[in-house]
Design a protein around this motif. Structure first.
Motif, PDB file in Angstrom:
ATOM      1  N   TRP A 125       0.815  -1.209   0.000  1.00 15.85           N
ATOM      2  CA  TRP A 125       0.000   0.000   0.000  1.00 15.85           C
ATOM      3  C   TRP A 125       0.851   1.263   0.000  1.00 15.85           C
TER       4      TRP A 125
ATOM      5  N   ARG B  26       0.494  -7.384  -1.838  1.00 15.92           N
ATOM      6  CA  ARG B  26      -0.385  -7.862  -0.775  1.00 15.92           C
ATOM      7  C   ARG B  26      -1.698  -8.284  -1.427  1.00 15.92           C
ATOM      8  N   LYS B  27      -2.344  -9.267  -0.849  1.00 14.26           N
ATOM      9  CA  LYS B  27      -3.564  -9.759  -1.484  1.00 14.26           C
ATOM     10  C   LYS B  27      -4.712  -8.768  -1.400  1.00 14.26           C
ATOM     11  N   ASP B  28      -4.634  -7.801  -0.459  1.00 11.20           N
ATOM     12  CA  ASP B  28      -5.704  -6.822  -0.329  1.00 11.20           C
ATOM     13  C   ASP B  28      -5.310  -5.457  -0.887  1.00 11.20           C
TER      14      ASP B  28
ATOM     15  N   GLY C 187      -3.124 -10.723  -4.893  1.00 11.13           N
ATOM     16  CA  GLY C 187      -3.448  -9.320  -5.100  1.00 11.13           C
ATOM     17  C   GLY C 187      -3.733  -9.010  -6.556  1.00 11.13           C
TER      18      GLY C 187
ATOM     19  N   ASN D 157      -7.203 -10.618  -7.328  1.00 10.94           N
ATOM     20  CA  ASN D 157      -8.271  -9.864  -6.670  1.00 10.94           C
ATOM     21  C   ASN D 157      -8.551  -8.548  -7.393  1.00 10.94           C
TER      22      ASN D 157
ATOM     23  N   GLU E 157     -12.122  -7.581  -8.939  1.00 14.09           N
ATOM     24  CA  GLU E 157     -12.812  -6.360  -8.507  1.00 14.09           C
ATOM     25  C   GLU E 157     -13.197  -5.483  -9.694  1.00 14.09           C
TER      26      GLU E 157
END
Length: 763
Positions: free
Chosen positions: A49, A318-320, A368, A371, A375
Motif C-alpha cells: 500500500w 499484498r492480497k488486499d 493481489g 483480486n 474487482e
C-alpha cells in the motif's frame, strides 16, 4: 505409529529445518557508504500500500512517499467517441486508411497528462551539522533501513509490513529537530509535455497546490486532485529521550463516496505505540515471508539479485492491495508524471511482475493480482461490450487503477487477447494451490468468459481455420498500419490456443464434460504456428523474425505459455533451439533489460543452464541501478542494447527471479524436474521449499555436481510425477507417500495431505 502423528511430526521437522535456513544473509543487503543523490538509486521500503525511497537531495535527507492508489482518474480525453469499436478499426485497416485511428486512439495517451499514477510527496530532514554519511544500509531480513552520520546521528526507518504507516527513529539529534513535508510541484512552468517515457511535468495536471499545516509535532499536507479526489499526508513525532525522536507517517487517499480513515487519525493511533514494539511485529511478518523459500547458488551476483527481487515482491504485493504497477509504490520523485504514467500495462509488464510468485511459494502475494482483476471485472465487461460489441471478457492492455482503458498504441492497448494472457495467472494460481473453490469461482469463470469472447470474435479463413480478422504482435512495427496482420500472429494464435486448451482442462477438472468437449472442438479449429523452413518462429505468416525487438511476442508458445515443450520431443526441441538461436543471431540492439530476463527463462526451458545464467547476469550487471531497480536501458553503454535511457519499471526484476527459479525447478510439463537448467560449473546448489504444480513443496541439494537429496511435501495431497535426478534412489523418510516406479527414470508419487518424502541416491 499413528500416521497422522507421523505426518505432523514430519511436517514440523521439515518446516523447522527450513526456518533455520530460509533467512537472508548480510551479503544480500543493500549497503553503501553514502546516500544516493537521485530517487531511482534510493533505498526502497514498502508494504504493498505504502512505499518510501530513502535518499539525499542536496543537504536534506529525503523520504519520497507514495501510496498505491494515488491516481488521477480523469477519462482519457477524446477516447470514447463514436468510432471506438474494434469493427471500425478493422474497416480502417482493410481500407488502409489508418491515420484517423492513430489520431483518435493512439495520440491521446502521449498528448494528455492523465489519467495517471501520481506521487504523494516527500518527507525531509535537514542534515546540516550531522556530518558525512558513514553508512546507508537496507536489511532485507526485516526491511529496516538504517543511516549513520559521522556526527553520531543515526536513523532507523521501516514501513510497517501489516499496517498502513511508516516509522522513523533518530538518535543523537538536537532540540531543533523539525521534519518538513515537500509537496510535489503541481504548479509552475511546464517545460516537458507529450513525453510518456520520461514523463510530463506534474504541473500539466492543473491542480491547485495543496496546503501544508503544522500544529506542534504534527504536519499535514492536503492535496486536491481530479474529480473530487484528494489525498492527505500526516507526519507526527515525539521525543522519547533527550536526543531520541520517533515518528510516524502515512498517506490516506479519498475518492468521492468512499469512506476511509483519515491520515491524521492513523498517525495518532500509531504514535501511541513504540518504534521497537512495531518493529518486532513487522520483523515477524518478514521472517514468515522469508521462510517460504530460499536458494543458494555459486554465483553470488545472481543469488543476491534473486533475494533483492524477493524483497521487492514482499514490499510491493499484498492480497488486499492494488497489484504491482510499472513502478509499484516507488513512483518517480522528479517533479514529473511517472514513466508511461505509472499505469497497468497488461501486454507484458503486470504479467512478468507475478511470474516468480508461484514457484517461490508466495501465493498470497500473487492473489493481489487476481483480486484486482476480479474487482474490476464489471468494468472489463462494460469495455468488452462497448468496444467489441459482443459478450465475453476482454481487458484493456493499458488501464487505470479501476481497469478503465487509457488508449495508446491500440494494437496492444485494445488487443482482444489481453484477457487470455491474464488467464494464465488464474491457471497458475489454481495449479500451484489446488484450491478447488478458487478453480470453481474464479479461474474457470474467467477462462469461460474469455473463451466465449474469442469464439465469437474469430472467423473461419478459406481453409476453415479460425482467425482474428486483424491480429498484432507486441510491439512489432510500433503503431503503424503494418503492425496489423490479416492472419493470426504467433502471439495471438498462442494465446487463443492456450485459452481454449486451458478452458477445456478446467472444465474437465470440474466435471463439466460437455463444456470441455466444446472448448476442445474450438481449439482444434486453429491452425499451426508460422515457422520458417528452419523451424524458427516467425512473427506472422507474412513476416519472419527479422528485427531486434524487446518483446519476444512471437515466442509465447514456448514461454510463458508452455504450449511447445522441450519435453515433447525432437520437433519441439528443434523449434525451441532454432527460435532461440535466431533471437541471439538477430541480436539485442533494441532489447530492454526485461528482454534479457525473459531470455533467461526461455533458455532455462531449453535446458541451457549456461545460457540462462549468462542472460540473467547481463540483466543484473548492465540494466539495473545500484539499488537493483530495472532501468530498461544498458547502463554500461557497452553495446548490450541501443537503449541507454533509464526509466524505472519493475517487470524485468521479477522476470529475472522467475528465470533463476526455472533453472532450479520446473513442473509445467506434467512432472517435477530438479535443477533442469543449471550450468555444469555450478557444483553446489541448495534450494528450499520451491513450489511445484499440484501444491508440492520441493527442496533439493546438489553437491560436487550431483543431486544428493530431494524432499517433497504434499500440501494438499494428490498425484505427481518426479523425474529422478539420479539413477537409483533410497528412501530416507516417507510419511504418507506411495511410490510407483515408471519407465525411463520417473516415479509416480501418490501423496496424502501433509505427506513428506525424502530420497537420496543409492549408495
Amino acid at each position: 505409529m499413528n500416521i497422522k502423528l507421523s505426518i505432523s511430526f514430519g511436517l514440523f521437522f521439515f518446516l523447522f529445518t527450513l526456518l533455520s535456513k530460509a533467512q537472508t544473509k548480510a551479503e544480500h543487503d543493500l549497503s553503501f557508504t553514502t546516500l544516493a543523490n537521485q530517487w531511482d538509486e534510493a533505498l526502497p521500503i514498502g508494504n504493498g500500500w505504502l512505499g518510501a525511497l530513502v535518499w539525499q537531495k542536496q543537504d536534506k535527507l529525503r523520504f519520497s512517499l507514495d501510496r498505491a492508489d494515488l491516481w488521477d482518474m480523469r477519462p482519457m480525453k477524446g477516447l470514447h467517441r463514436k468510432e471506438f469499436s474494434f469493427q471500425w478499426i478493422i474497416d480502417q485497416v482493410k481500407k488502409k486508411d489508418y491515420r484517423p485511428v492513430q489520431e483518435y486512439f493512439d495520440e491521446p495517451y502521449d498528448r494528455e497528462p492523465g489519467p495517471t499514477k501520481i506521487p504523494g510527496g516527500a518527507l525531509e530532514f535537514d542534515t546540516k551539522g550531522w556530518g558525512e554519511v558513514r553508512r546507508a544500509h537496507l536489511s532485507l531480513n526485516n526491511a529496516l533501513c538504517e543511516v549513520q552520520w559521522s556526527g553520531g546521528t543515526k536513523l532507523q526507518t521501516f514501513v510497517n509490513a501489516e499496517k498502513q504507516y511508516g516509522w522513523f527513529r533518530f538518535e543523537n539529534v538536537k532540540d531543533n529537530f523539525e521534519p518538513q513535508i515537500a509537496s510535489p510541484r503541481y504548479q509552475g512552468d511546464v517545460t516537458v509535455s507529450g513525453n510518456p517515457v520520461g514523463g510530463d511535468d506534474l504541473a500539466r495536471l492543473g491542480y491547485k497546490q495543496g496546503d501544508i499545516k503544522r500544529n506542534g509535532d504534527h504536519i499535514t499536507y492536503r492535496q486536491e486532485g481530479w474529480g473530487g479526489f484528494q489525498y492527505i499526508i500526516s507526519v507526527r513525532w515525539k521525543k522519547v529521550g533527550n536526543t531520541i525522536v520517533e515518528g510516524v507517517w502515512t498517506i490516506s487517499s479519498h475518492y468521492p463516496n468512499k469512506v476511509v480513515t483519515e491520515a491524521s487519525h492513523i498517525t495518532e493511533t500509531a504514535l501511541a505505540k513504540s518504534f521497537k514494539e512495531d518493529l518486532k511485529a513487522h520483523s515477524s511478518w518478514w521472517e514468515t515471508f522469508w521462510s517460504k523459500s530460499a536458494i543458494q547458488i555459486p554465483d553470488q551476483k545472481l543469488e543476491k539479485q534473486w533475494y533483492l527481487e524477493q524483497y521487492k515482491l514482499g514490499s510491493l504485493a499484498r492480497k488486499d492491495a492494488p497489484p504491482i504497477s510499472l513502478q509499484g509504490v516507488w513512483t518517480a520523485d522528479n517533479g514529473r508524471i511517472p514513466p508511461w504514467k505509472g499505469d497497468y500495462h497488461h501486454d507484458l509488464n503486470t504479467q512478468l511482475s507475478y511470474w516468480p510468485a508461484y514457484s517461490a511459494n508466495h501465493l498470497d502475494e500473487a492473489m493481489g493480482y487476481i483480486n484486482h482483476l476480479e474487482e474490476n471485472k464489471d468494468n472489463y465487461l462494460r469495455y468488452t461490450k462497448m468496444f467489441f460489441g459482443i459478450d465475453g471478457l476482454a481487458v484493456p492492455g493499458v488501464t487505470t487503477l479501476d481497469g478503465t482503458e487509457m488508449g495508446g498504441w491500440i494494437q496492444y492497448s485494445l488487443s482482444p487477447t489481453v484477457s487470455s494472457w491474464l488467464a494464465q495467472h488464474y491457471y497458475l494460481q489454481w495449479r500451484y494451490s489446488m484450491d478447488r473453490e478458487f478453480l470453481k469461482n474464479k479461474a474457470y469463470p474467467w477462462l469461460k468468459k474469455t473463451a466465449s469472447l474469442l469464439e465469437k470474435l474469430t472467423v473461419k479463413d478459406v481453409r476453415g481455420y479460425r482467425q482474428l480478422e486483424i491480429s498484432a504482435s507486441p510491439e512489432i512495427n510500433d503503431n503503424s498500419l503494418n503492425a496489423w496482420f490479416l492472419q493470426n500472429t504467433n502471439y495471438d494464435l498462442a494465446l487463443m490456443k492456450y485459452t481454449f486448451g486451458i478452458a477445456a482442462k478446467l472444465a474437465t477438472d470440474l466435471g463439466l464434460t460437455s463444456e470441455a468437449a466444446h472448448w476442445t472442438t474450438i481449439l482444434n479449429e486453429f491452425g499451426d504456428y508460422a515457422l520458417t523452413a528452419n523451424d524458427e518462429f516467425k512473427f506472422a505468416p507474412s513476416m519472419d523474425y527479422n528485427q531486434s525487438h524487446r518483446h519476444f511476442s512471437n515466442m509465447m508458445a514456448i514461454h510463458p505459455l508452455g504450449l511447445i515443450k522441450w519435453e515433447d520431443g525432437a520437433k519441439a526441441q528443434s523449434i525451441i533451439r532454432h527460435s532461440i538461436a535466431q533471437l541471439d543471431a538477430v541480436g539485442p540492439d533494441y532489447w530492454c533489460g526485461y528482454s534479457y530476463s525473459w531470455l533467461g527463462n526461455l533458455k532455462a526451458r531449453a535446458k541451457d543452464g549456461a545460457g540462462a545464467a549468462r542472460a540473467l547476469k547481463i540483466f543484473a550487471e548492465a540494466f539495473c541501478s545500484i539499488n537493483s531497480f530495472h532501468l530498461n536501458g544498458d547502463q554500461t553503454k557497452s553495446g548490450l542494447s541501443k537503449f541507454t535511457y533509464r526509466p524505472f519499471t519493475l517487470e524485468g526484476n521479477f522476470a529475472f527471479a522467475a528465470g533463476i527459479q526455472e533453472m532450479l525447478l520446473q513442473s509445467y510439463a506434467g512432472f517435477i524436474e530438479i535443477m533442469p537448467a543449471v550450468p555444469a560449473a555450478w557444483k553446489n546448489i541448495t534450494f528450499d521449499q520451491l513450489r511445484a504444480e499440484g501444491a508440492f513443496l520441493v527442496s533439493a541439494k546438489r553437491v560436487d555436481g550431483l543431486v544428493s537429496e530431494v524432499k517433497i511435501y504434499a500440501e494438499k495431497g494428490g498425484e505427481t510425477i518426479l523425474k529422478l535426478p539420479f539413477a537409483a534412489y533410497r528412501e530416507v523418510q516417507n510419511n504418507g507417500f506411495k511410490i510407483e516406479r515408471k519407465k525411463n527414470g520417473y516415479l509416480k508419487l501418490i501423496a496424502k495431505q501433509g505427506g513428506l518424502l525424502t530420497i537420496k541416491p543409492m549408495g
